[in-house]
Design a protein around this motif. Structure first.
Motif, PDB file in Angstrom:
ATOM      1  N   ASN A  63       0.832  -1.204   0.000  1.00 20.19           N
ATOM      2  CA  ASN A  63       0.000   0.000   0.000  1.00 20.19           C
ATOM      3  C   ASN A  63       0.866   1.253   0.000  1.00 20.19           C
ATOM      4  N   ASN A  64       0.601   2.133  -0.963  1.00 19.26           N
ATOM      5  CA  ASN A  64       1.217   3.456  -0.998  1.00 19.26           C
ATOM      6  C   ASN A  64       0.227   4.444  -0.389  1.00 19.26           C
ATOM      7  N   ILE A  65       0.637   5.118   0.684  1.00 23.80           N
ATOM      8  CA  ILE A  65      -0.288   5.912   1.494  1.00 23.80           C
ATOM      9  C   ILE A  65       0.049   7.394   1.341  1.00 23.80           C
ATOM     10  N   ALA A  66      -0.971   8.189   0.994  1.00 22.37           N
ATOM     11  CA  ALA A  66      -0.757   9.626   0.804  1.00 22.37           C
ATOM     12  C   ALA A  66      -2.102  10.337   0.826  1.00 22.37           C
ATOM     13  N   PRO A  67      -2.142  11.617   1.237  1.00 19.53           N
ATOM     14  CA  PRO A  67      -3.387  12.394   1.167  1.00 19.53           C
ATOM     15  C   PRO A  67      -3.701  12.781  -0.285  1.00 19.53           C
ATOM     16  N   GLN A  68      -4.940  13.210  -0.498  1.00 17.50           N
ATOM     17  CA  GLN A  68      -5.369  13.546  -1.859  1.00 17.50           C
ATOM     18  C   GLN A  68      -5.003  14.974  -2.252  1.00 17.50           C
ATOM     19  N   SER A  69      -4.624  15.792  -1.302  1.00 12.96           N
ATOM     20  CA  SER A  69      -4.329  17.197  -1.621  1.00 12.96           C
ATOM     21  C   SER A  69      -3.059  17.632  -0.905  1.00 12.96           C
ATOM     22  N   ALA A  70      -2.498  18.742  -1.346  1.00 11.60           N
ATOM     23  CA  ALA A  70      -1.264  19.264  -0.763  1.00 11.60           C
ATOM     24  C   ALA A  70      -1.542  19.873   0.609  1.00 11.60           C
ATOM     25  N   LEU A  71      -0.908  19.298   1.624  1.00  9.31           N
ATOM     26  CA  LEU A  71      -1.100  19.773   2.994  1.00  9.31           C
ATOM     27  C   LEU A  71       0.236  19.771   3.730  1.00  9.31           C
ATOM     28  N   ARG A  72       0.331  20.587   4.767  1.00 10.31           N
ATOM     29  CA  ARG A  72       1.518  20.619   5.602  1.00 10.31           C
ATOM     30  C   ARG A  72       1.501  19.430   6.568  1.00 10.31           C
ATOM     31  N   ALA A  96      -6.593  22.433   9.728  1.00  6.13           N
ATOM     32  CA  ALA A  96      -7.470  23.609   9.605  1.00  6.13           C
ATOM     33  C   ALA A  96      -8.702  23.293   8.773  1.00  6.13           C
ATOM     34  N   SER A  97      -8.518  22.693   7.609  1.00  6.40           N
ATOM     35  CA  SER A  97      -9.658  22.369   6.740  1.00  6.40           C
ATOM     36  C   SER A  97     -10.560  21.336   7.397  1.00  6.40           C
ATOM     37  N   LEU A  98      -9.959  20.393   8.115  1.00  2.00           N
ATOM     38  CA  LEU A  98     -10.752  19.364   8.789  1.00  2.00           C
ATOM     39  C   LEU A  98     -11.611  19.972   9.889  1.00  2.00           C
ATOM     40  N   GLU A  99     -11.063  20.887  10.673  1.00  2.00           N
ATOM     41  CA  GLU A  99     -11.822  21.514  11.755  1.00  2.00           C
ATOM     42  C   GLU A  99     -12.974  22.345  11.200  1.00  2.00           C
ATOM     43  N   ASP A 166       9.361  14.547   5.802  1.00  2.00           N
ATOM     44  CA  ASP A 166       9.632  14.762   7.218  1.00  2.00           C
ATOM     45  C   ASP A 166       8.580  15.705   7.817  1.00  2.00           C
ATOM     46  N   LYS A 167       8.557  15.764   9.138  1.00  2.00           N
ATOM     47  CA  LYS A 167       7.645  16.666   9.833  1.00  2.00           C
ATOM     48  C   LYS A 167       7.917  18.113   9.408  1.00  2.00           C
ATOM     49  N   GLY A 168       6.859  18.848   9.104  1.00  2.00           N
ATOM     50  CA  GLY A 168       6.982  20.237   8.668  1.00  2.00           C
ATOM     51  C   GLY A 168       7.020  20.402   7.168  1.00  2.00           C
ATOM     52  N   ASP A 169       7.275  19.316   6.423  1.00  2.00           N
ATOM     53  CA  ASP A 169       7.289  19.409   4.958  1.00  2.00           C
ATOM     54  C   ASP A 169       5.885  19.662   4.425  1.00  2.00           C
ATOM     55  N   ARG A 174       3.877  14.754  -5.317  1.00  2.00           N
ATOM     56  CA  ARG A 174       4.773  14.168  -6.310  1.00  2.00           C
ATOM     57  C   ARG A 174       5.127  12.730  -5.938  1.00  2.00           C
ATOM     58  N   HIS A 175       5.223  12.466  -4.650  1.00  2.00           N
ATOM     59  CA  HIS A 175       5.535  11.116  -4.173  1.00  2.00           C
ATOM     60  C   HIS A 175       4.558  10.756  -3.058  1.00  2.00           C
ATOM     61  N   HIS A 176       4.284   9.471  -2.927  1.00  2.00           N
ATOM     62  CA  HIS A 176       3.441   9.036  -1.817  1.00  2.00           C
ATOM     63  C   HIS A 176       4.196   9.239  -0.503  1.00  2.00           C
ATOM     64  N   HIS A 177       3.445   9.360   0.561  1.00  2.00           N
ATOM     65  CA  HIS A 177       4.041   9.672   1.863  1.00  2.00           C
ATOM     66  C   HIS A 177       4.715   8.430   2.467  1.00  2.00           C
ATOM     67  N   PHE A 178       3.959   7.324   2.571  1.00  2.00           N
ATOM     68  CA  PHE A 178       4.472   6.084   3.151  1.00  2.00           C
ATOM     69  C   PHE A 178       4.195   4.916   2.215  1.00  2.00           C
ATOM     70  N   THR A 179       4.974   3.839   2.427  1.00  2.00           N
ATOM     71  CA  THR A 179       4.648   2.540   1.847  1.00  2.00           C
ATOM     72  C   THR A 179       4.620   1.525   2.982  1.00  2.00           C
ATOM     73  N   ALA A 180       3.525   0.780   3.057  1.00  2.00           N
ATOM     74  CA  ALA A 180       3.394  -0.292   4.051  1.00  2.00           C
ATOM     75  C   ALA A 180       3.195  -1.607   3.305  1.00  2.00           C
ATOM     76  N   GLN A 181       3.954  -2.614   3.708  1.00  2.00           N
ATOM     77  CA  GLN A 181       3.882  -3.911   3.037  1.00  2.00           C
ATOM     78  C   GLN A 181       3.432  -4.985   4.015  1.00  2.00           C
ATOM     79  N   HIS A 182       2.428  -5.720   3.593  1.00  2.00           N
ATOM     80  CA  HIS A 182       1.895  -6.831   4.390  1.00  2.00           C
ATOM     81  C   HIS A 182       2.536  -8.119   3.868  1.00  2.00           C
TER      82      HIS A 182
END
Length: 339
Positions: A63-72, A96-99, A166-169, A174-182
């Motif tokens: 699984n390649n894990i990433a949000p659908q929009s650009a966020l901090r 902010a958008s979630l709240e 990394d935190k703060g980026d 352009r790239h997925h945030h995480f990859t998790a492999q089962h």
């Protein structure tokens, strides 16, 4: 007279002995002229039909894990190599958008309750209630989508194998945030020979060994048989699954897969008895006949077992095959057998 008779008899004896010696010498010369070979009697026995294939260990799910929009990126909770369970929070994005969406959802929920109460007493129409219900459902879907893309959770039990920010980026999409492999189970993709298609069965047992873990072996099972053949290689694909509960097998490991197709009752010959016909792929042996001559036999090879070959056709049980002196003989030649 007696002396003459004795002399004649002696001469006759010498002639006779000389003739016998010549016959003996001729026979010895003929025997010495025959090519010398060594033979071995071969027998039929049960031959395990185990075929070796090469493959690479793969994760069962990636699984390649990433949000659908650009966020901090506000928070990161895992590192590469961490084992996570389904639902574990990997990272949190800017909220902010979630709240804002949450407040709007609460407001619409309150308004829907009010409109429903008014509808029950006849103060508003069915159309007003339907519009408010639709607005609430849209707002709820928006909130849930934002929540899923703001709080990144693992969809599987597995290992984090990649982290690209990394935190703060600012996540730039352009790239997925995480990859998790089962990888429990792990799987291996194997290209099998076309001839084995009728012999392989779903659920069949396999033995797996990997170079990275010498001395260990793992048991796998055929999980999937692809329904088509590769036209170029005349192979078909099989998926083998290994439980891998202790996660000893890691994705990327080079592996050998041994598939057991049962056993055949076949003649087995030493590999030194098998020759290859020049200019073709035909294999043959020389078989010793009862009259001391050797005959050419084209053979069909089966499984190789160390210094022996299974013979599928061409040699019968209890026949004798030439194992030494092959270069000095040809079909139909009489030979001298060294025992």
């Amino acid at each position: 007279m007696k002396r003459i008779a004795i002399a004649a008899l002696a001469a006759l004896t010498l002639v006779s002995c000389g003739g016998n010696n010549k016959v003996t010498e001729k026979k010895e010369q003929q025997s010495e002229a025959l090519p010398s070979v060594k033979v071995q009697k071969v027998f039929a026995r049960e031959v395990p039909q185990i075929t070796e294939y090469t493959s690479t260990v793969q994760a069962n799910v990636i699984n390649n894990i990433a949000p659908q929009s650009a966020l901090r990126i506000r928070e990161i909770n895992v590192e590469i190599g961490d084992y996570v369970k389904s639902g574990d929070v990997l990272a949190r994005m800017d909220v902010a958008s979630l709240e804002q969406a949450k407040l709007q959802l609460v407001n619409d929920s309150t308004e829907l309750v009010r409109i429903r109460s008014l509808f029950e007493v006849g103060a508003v129409s069915q159309s007003d209630l339907d519009n408010m219900t639709l607005s609430y459902n849209v707002r709820k879907t928006t909130y849930e989508n934002l929540r899923e893309n703001t709080i990144l959770c693992s969809p599987v039990d597995g290992v984090v194998t990649a982290r690209n920010y990394d935190k703060g980026d600012l996540y730039t999409m352009r790239h997925h945030h995480f990859t998790a492999q089962h990888n429990t189970p792990a799987k291996l993709i194997v290209a099998n020979r076309e001839n084995d298609y009728t012999r392989i069965r779903k659920g069949g047992r396999c033995r797996i060994v990997v170079d990275a873990l010498p001395g260990e072996s793992f048991t796998g099972f055929i999980n999937l048989i692809y329904p088509i053949m590769d036209q170029a290689t005349h192979t078909f694909t099989v998926e083998v699954q290994v439980p891998n509960k202790d996660r000893r097998l890691r994705p990327g490991m080079y592996a050998k897969v041994y598939v057991d197709y049962g056993s055949n009752h076949s003649v087995v010959v030493p590999d030194v008895a098998v020759s290859r016909l020049q200019g073709s792929g035909d294999r043959f042996v020389y078989v010793l006949g009862e009259d001391g001559t050797v005959s050419y036999r084209k053979v069909e090879l089966g499984v190789r077992m160390g210094a022996e070959y299974e013979i599928l056709s061409g040699v019968k049980d209890s026949e004798e095959v030439v194992v030494e002196g092959l270069l000095r003989i040809r079909d139909g030649v009489k030979v001298k057998v060294e025992r």
